[in-house]
Motif scaffolding. Structure first.
Motif, PDB file in Angstrom:
ATOM      1  N   GLY A   9       0.813  -1.199   0.000  1.00 53.85           N
ATOM      2  CA  GLY A   9       0.000   0.000   0.000  1.00 53.85           C
ATOM      3  C   GLY A   9       0.853   1.258   0.000  1.00 53.85           C
ATOM      4  N   ASP A  10       0.212   2.407  -0.221  1.00 50.87           N
ATOM      5  CA  ASP A  10       0.938   3.674  -0.245  1.00 50.87           C
ATOM      6  C   ASP A  10       1.400   4.090   1.135  1.00 50.87           C
ATOM      7  N   ASP A  11       0.629   3.785   2.157  1.00 54.38           N
ATOM      8  CA  ASP A  11       0.974   4.133   3.538  1.00 54.38           C
ATOM      9  C   ASP A  11       2.071   3.196   4.046  1.00 54.38           C
ATOM     10  N   PRO A  12       3.151   3.748   4.594  1.00 55.27           N
ATOM     11  CA  PRO A  12       4.236   2.885   5.099  1.00 55.27           C
ATOM     12  C   PRO A  12       3.775   1.890   6.155  1.00 55.27           C
ATOM     13  N   GLY A  13       2.674   2.220   6.830  1.00 54.22           N
ATOM     14  CA  GLY A  13       2.176   1.322   7.869  1.00 54.22           C
ATOM     15  C   GLY A  13       1.331   0.187   7.341  1.00 54.22           C
ATOM     16  N   ASP A 328     -13.328 -10.526  -9.164  1.00 51.27           N
ATOM     17  CA  ASP A 328     -12.034  -9.853  -9.054  1.00 51.27           C
ATOM     18  C   ASP A 328     -12.138  -8.676  -8.093  1.00 51.27           C
ATOM     19  N   ALA A 329     -13.172  -7.862  -8.300  1.00 49.37           N
ATOM     20  CA  ALA A 329     -13.349  -6.670  -7.469  1.00 49.37           C
ATOM     21  C   ALA A 329     -13.692  -7.048  -6.032  1.00 49.37           C
ATOM     22  N   TYR A 330     -14.553  -8.053  -5.853  1.00 46.77           N
ATOM     23  CA  TYR A 330     -14.951  -8.468  -4.502  1.00 46.77           C
ATOM     24  C   TYR A 330     -13.737  -8.964  -3.715  1.00 46.77           C
ATOM     25  N   ILE A 331     -12.957  -9.838  -4.345  1.00 46.62           N
ATOM     26  CA  ILE A 331     -11.759 -10.376  -3.677  1.00 46.62           C
ATOM     27  C   ILE A 331     -10.767  -9.259  -3.392  1.00 46.62           C
ATOM     28  N   ALA A 332     -10.580  -8.347  -4.371  1.00 42.22           N
ATOM     29  CA  ALA A 332      -9.640  -7.235  -4.181  1.00 42.22           C
ATOM     30  C   ALA A 332     -10.066  -6.340  -3.026  1.00 42.22           C
ATOM     31  N   HIS A 333     -11.378  -6.103  -2.866  1.00 46.08           N
ATOM     32  CA  HIS A 333     -11.878  -5.321  -1.724  1.00 46.08           C
ATOM     33  C   HIS A 333     -11.385  -5.932  -0.412  1.00 46.08           C
ATOM     34  N   ASN A 334     -11.559  -7.236  -0.271  1.00 40.92           N
ATOM     35  CA  ASN A 334     -11.160  -7.910   0.965  1.00 40.92           C
ATOM     36  C   ASN A 334      -9.648  -7.876   1.162  1.00 40.92           C
ATOM     37  N   LEU A 335      -8.890  -8.018   0.077  1.00 43.45           N
ATOM     38  CA  LEU A 335      -7.435  -7.976   0.192  1.00 43.45           C
ATOM     39  C   LEU A 335      -6.943  -6.575   0.550  1.00 43.45           C
ATOM     40  N   VAL A 336      -7.578  -5.550  -0.033  1.00 41.12           N
ATOM     41  CA  VAL A 336      -7.216  -4.173   0.310  1.00 41.12           C
ATOM     42  C   VAL A 336      -7.478  -3.914   1.790  1.00 41.12           C
ATOM     43  N   ASP A 337      -8.597  -4.437   2.321  1.00 45.95           N
ATOM     44  CA  ASP A 337      -8.906  -4.270   3.742  1.00 45.95           C
ATOM     45  C   ASP A 337      -7.843  -4.942   4.617  1.00 45.95           C
ATOM     46  N   ARG A 354      -6.035 -13.490 -11.322  1.00 47.90           N
ATOM     47  CA  ARG A 354      -4.825 -12.824 -10.811  1.00 47.90           C
ATOM     48  C   ARG A 354      -4.623 -11.432 -11.401  1.00 47.90           C
ATOM     49  N   GLU A 355      -4.723 -11.318 -12.724  1.00 50.40           N
ATOM     50  CA  GLU A 355      -4.447 -10.036 -13.365  1.00 50.40           C
ATOM     51  C   GLU A 355      -5.416  -8.956 -12.912  1.00 50.40           C
ATOM     52  N   GLY A 356      -6.708  -9.267 -12.873  1.00 51.63           N
ATOM     53  CA  GLY A 356      -7.693  -8.275 -12.461  1.00 51.63           C
ATOM     54  C   GLY A 356      -7.519  -7.859 -11.010  1.00 51.63           C
ATOM     55  N   ILE A 357      -7.237  -8.818 -10.135  1.00 56.32           N
ATOM     56  CA  ILE A 357      -7.050  -8.504  -8.720  1.00 56.32           C
ATOM     57  C   ILE A 357      -5.828  -7.613  -8.527  1.00 56.32           C
ATOM     58  N   GLU A 358      -4.709  -7.935  -9.197  1.00 58.11           N
ATOM     59  CA  GLU A 358      -3.491  -7.133  -9.039  1.00 58.11           C
ATOM     60  C   GLU A 358      -3.688  -5.713  -9.565  1.00 58.11           C
ATOM     61  N   ARG A 359      -4.507  -5.571 -10.611  1.00 55.68           N
ATOM     62  CA  ARG A 359      -4.783  -4.227 -11.129  1.00 55.68           C
ATOM     63  C   ARG A 359      -5.534  -3.400 -10.088  1.00 55.68           C
ATOM     64  N   TYR A 360      -6.487  -4.006  -9.421  1.00 56.82           N
ATOM     65  CA  TYR A 360      -7.216  -3.294  -8.371  1.00 56.82           C
ATOM     66  C   TYR A 360      -6.325  -3.002  -7.167  1.00 56.82           C
ATOM     67  N   GLU A 363      -4.375  -0.007  -7.992  1.00 55.16           N
ATOM     68  CA  GLU A 363      -5.192   1.201  -8.093  1.00 55.16           C
ATOM     69  C   GLU A 363      -6.508   0.993  -7.355  1.00 55.16           C
ATOM     70  N   PRO A 364      -6.466   0.921  -6.023  1.00 57.02           N
ATOM     71  CA  PRO A 364      -7.687   0.617  -5.258  1.00 57.02           C
ATOM     72  C   PRO A 364      -8.789   1.646  -5.430  1.00 57.02           C
ATOM     73  N   GLU A 365      -8.448   2.856  -5.872  1.00 56.58           N
ATOM     74  CA  GLU A 365      -9.476   3.880  -6.065  1.00 56.58           C
ATOM     75  C   GLU A 365     -10.404   3.531  -7.232  1.00 56.58           C
ATOM     76  N   THR A 366     -10.007   2.586  -8.082  1.00 53.96           N
ATOM     77  CA  THR A 366     -10.848   2.184  -9.216  1.00 53.96           C
ATOM     78  C   THR A 366     -11.854   1.087  -8.843  1.00 53.96           C
ATOM     79  N   LEU A 367     -11.789   0.590  -7.620  1.00 62.90           N
ATOM     80  CA  LEU A 367     -12.714  -0.461  -7.205  1.00 62.90           C
ATOM     81  C   LEU A 367     -14.156   0.037  -7.201  1.00 62.90           C
ATOM     82  N   PRO A 368     -15.101  -0.725  -7.752  1.00 66.00           N
ATOM     83  CA  PRO A 368     -16.518  -0.338  -7.661  1.00 66.00           C
ATOM     84  C   PRO A 368     -16.995  -0.485  -6.219  1.00 66.00           C
ATOM     85  N   PRO A 369     -18.068   0.206  -5.837  1.00 63.16           N
ATOM     86  CA  PRO A 369     -18.581   0.069  -4.461  1.00 63.16           C
ATOM     87  C   PRO A 369     -18.917  -1.383  -4.125  1.00 63.16           C
TER      88      PRO A 369
END
Length: 564
Positions: A9-13, A328-337, A354-360, A363-369
């Motif tokens: 992630g962008d945040d060092p923490g 892809d988006a659902y799994i990426a949401h959980n991974l971002v969390d 894999r490709e779709g999840i890594e793209r999200y 760029e997590p800001e592109t994730l749909p609600p």
């Protein structure tokens, strides 16, 4: 294996996520999963599973279908879609001698061995299948179900079944238009009825004789084919059964039996020929050969996976969206969390995701609600089915109302409605019982068939299935049983079908389908045979038309008088 990239992630923490793309039926994938988890020792191992599939993988019994869910209408079709996807994966697993989902099981077991938390990050499978089914067009659904049929059933049986269904619909049409359009009068109908009698007797005798020389599957085919030949030559051609038919049946019954005989015979004959041709030419063996051409090491290669996903997307853009993009988006949401919580995560997902999840993840800001990825999806496209159903309902009610407004006697309308009730009830009840339904389930389907014919958005099979589920549990594990039965290539077809009917899910699907088919056929028969018989009391088609015009005029006068 596909390349695995750790995304921070962008945040060092924040933590990081390493996505491992696997083939769900690859032994190499199992080894790779175990190795990566051992090397990384992450805080969390995220797997492409939901709660239900995880519990099933752990040996727990899946949840049963709730009877009330069946009344929503698409539950059975969604199970068919799930069955298709499961069957394809099972077949590939057998080809490459690996249990489907072994990669996810290995991930869970390896994580538990090292005391690592496991996160279930996939969307509930029932939600996914519902959205998958809703997003597919009617053409895509028919193509998919047809593909499943040719993949899991002998092509000759598929041809016969398809021909029978077409014939049941064609029969009433022949009865309605046969004499005026095709010149098929009562003498021909008598010959056809006699042909049916000889065909039934001939099929039984020839099947019994053939069983002494060939297996049960071939003897049944020879019996049906030979019986049709005997019926056509002896009954239709020579009229050997005409005296018996004329002595026992009246003209009305001969007209019904004769036209249905012609429709069903032609349908079955064409279907059988098509099925045999497909079997002889090997046109239904493409999928099996295609599995053998795959190198399992290539199934996780980016180019190969992208090509396969693109082919599926061309077949069904909406289905691909529900089955691939949304997940892809659902799994990426959980991974971002998880990453935001500072966790170091190893995510085990299918190579196609894999490709779709890594793209999200990048760029997590592109994730749909998240709320747009859950819940029930509405069917796409113009609602032709609802429009047709509404037109049929309005037409049925208008027919009775206009006749009543024209002054037709109440006792005539009551007899007409009683005939509608009985014809629909008998066919829906009979086919449900023939498919193996309980007496109570068949009775419920028969009692509501008249109403569901008026409103096609309802189906008597849903009600029959509802009662059936009150007594016989059905759950996802039945699909595994069906896949196991279908993988036995040595079992005779008649034994296979019998054992499949012992599986609650298959029997439920057949009961629901048979009840609905019975109601559809009954409606066609009523319009074709019974309604013209009643119409004779009112002066035939011309008389009924005049009465409906009078009824419309009287209704308009009544409404105008009320308004003024």
């Amino acid at each position: 294996m596909s390349e695995q990239v750790a995304t921070a992630g962008d945040d060092p923490g924040e933590g990081s996520v390493r996505v491992v793309g696997t083939a769900h039926v690859s032994a190499d994938s199992v080894e790779e999963v175990e190795r990566v988890i051992d090397e990384e020792r992450p805080d969390v191992v995220a797997v492409e599973l939901d709660e239900g599939r995880y519990r099933q993988m752990q040996g727990e019994t899946p949840d049963d279908i709730e009877p009330g869910d069946l009344l929503r209408g698409n539950t059975v079709f969604q199970f068919i879609a799930y069955w298709m996807l499961s069957y394809v994966q099972t077949q590939m697993g057998e080809k490459f001698d690996i249990q489907p989902g072994a990669d996810m099981l290995a991930a869970c077991e390896t994580a538990e061995e090292f005391g690592i938390d496991v996160a279930l990050v996939d969307r509930d499978i029932q939600n996914t299948i519902q959205r998958f089914w809703a997003r597919m067009s009617l053409r895509e659904k028919l193509h998919m179900v047809g593909g499943l049929a040719f993949g899991v059933t002998d092509s000759r049986v598929v041809g016969l079944t398809a021909g029978l269904i077409v014939g049941l619909i064609a029969g009433p049409i022949i009865g309605l238009l046969g004499e005026s359009v095709f010149g098929i009068g009562l003498p021909i109908m008598t010959r056809l009825t006699g042909g049916l009698l000889l065909a039934v007797v001939g099929s039984y005798v020839l099947d019994a004789v053939a069983q002494q020389f060939v297996d049960a599957d071939r003897s049944l085919l020879y019996g049906i084919g030979g019986g049709l030949a005997v019926g056509i030559v002896g009954g239709v051609g020579l009229g050997l059964a005409d005296p018996l038919v004329s002595a026992v049946l009246g003209d009305f019954a001969v007209r019904i039996v004769g036209s249905m005989t012609l429709g069903v015979s032609l349908g079955v004959l064409v279907g059988a020929v098509a099925g045999i041709a497909i079997d002889v030419l090997g046109l239904d063996a493409g999928a099996e050969e295609e599995y053998e051409e795959f190198d399992m090491a290539e199934l996780t290669d980016t180019d190969v996976v992208s090509m396969m996903m693109e082919e599926f997307r061309q077949f069904s853009p909406g289905g691909a969206e529900a089955l691939i993009d949304e997940r892809d988006a659902y799994i990426a949401h959980n991974l971002v969390d998880l990453r935001a919580q500072g966790k170091h995560v190893v995510a085990i997902v299918g190579a196609g995701h894999r490709e779709g999840i890594e793209r999200y993840l990048a760029e997590p800001e592109t994730l749909p609600p998240m709320e747009s990825l859950t819940g029930t999806a509405e069917s796409t496209g113009f609602p032709w089915g609802k429009l047709l159903a509404g037109a049929i309902s309005v037409g049925f009610v208008a027919f009775f109302v206009l006749l009543a407004m024209a002054g037709v006697r109440n006792d005539f309308l009551l007899r007409l409605f009683a005939a509608w009730f009985v014809v629909n009830g008998v066919f829906a009840f009979g086919l449900a019982k023939l498919a193996g339904a309980r007496w109570s389930s068949s009775l419920v389907g028969g009692l509501v068939a008249w109403m569901t014919s008026v409103n096609p958005l309802l189906a008597p099979g849903w009600f029959t299935g509802y009662v059936e589920l009150r007594h016989t549990p059905v759950n996802v594990s039945d699909i595994s049983t069906l896949n196991r039965l279908l993988s036995d290539e040595e079992k005779p077809l008649t034994d296979l079908v019998g054992e499949m009917f012992d599986v609650p899910l298959f029997r439920l699907i057949m009961i629901v389908a048979a009840t609905n088919i019975g109601s559809i056929v009954a409606s066609l028969l009523f319009v074709t045979y019974v309604l013209p018989l009643f119409g004779q009391e009112l002066g035939g088609l011309d008389g009924v038309s005049r009465l409906m015009i009078d009824g419309a005029r009287n209704s308009a006068d009544l409404i105008w008088g009320a308004l003024t």
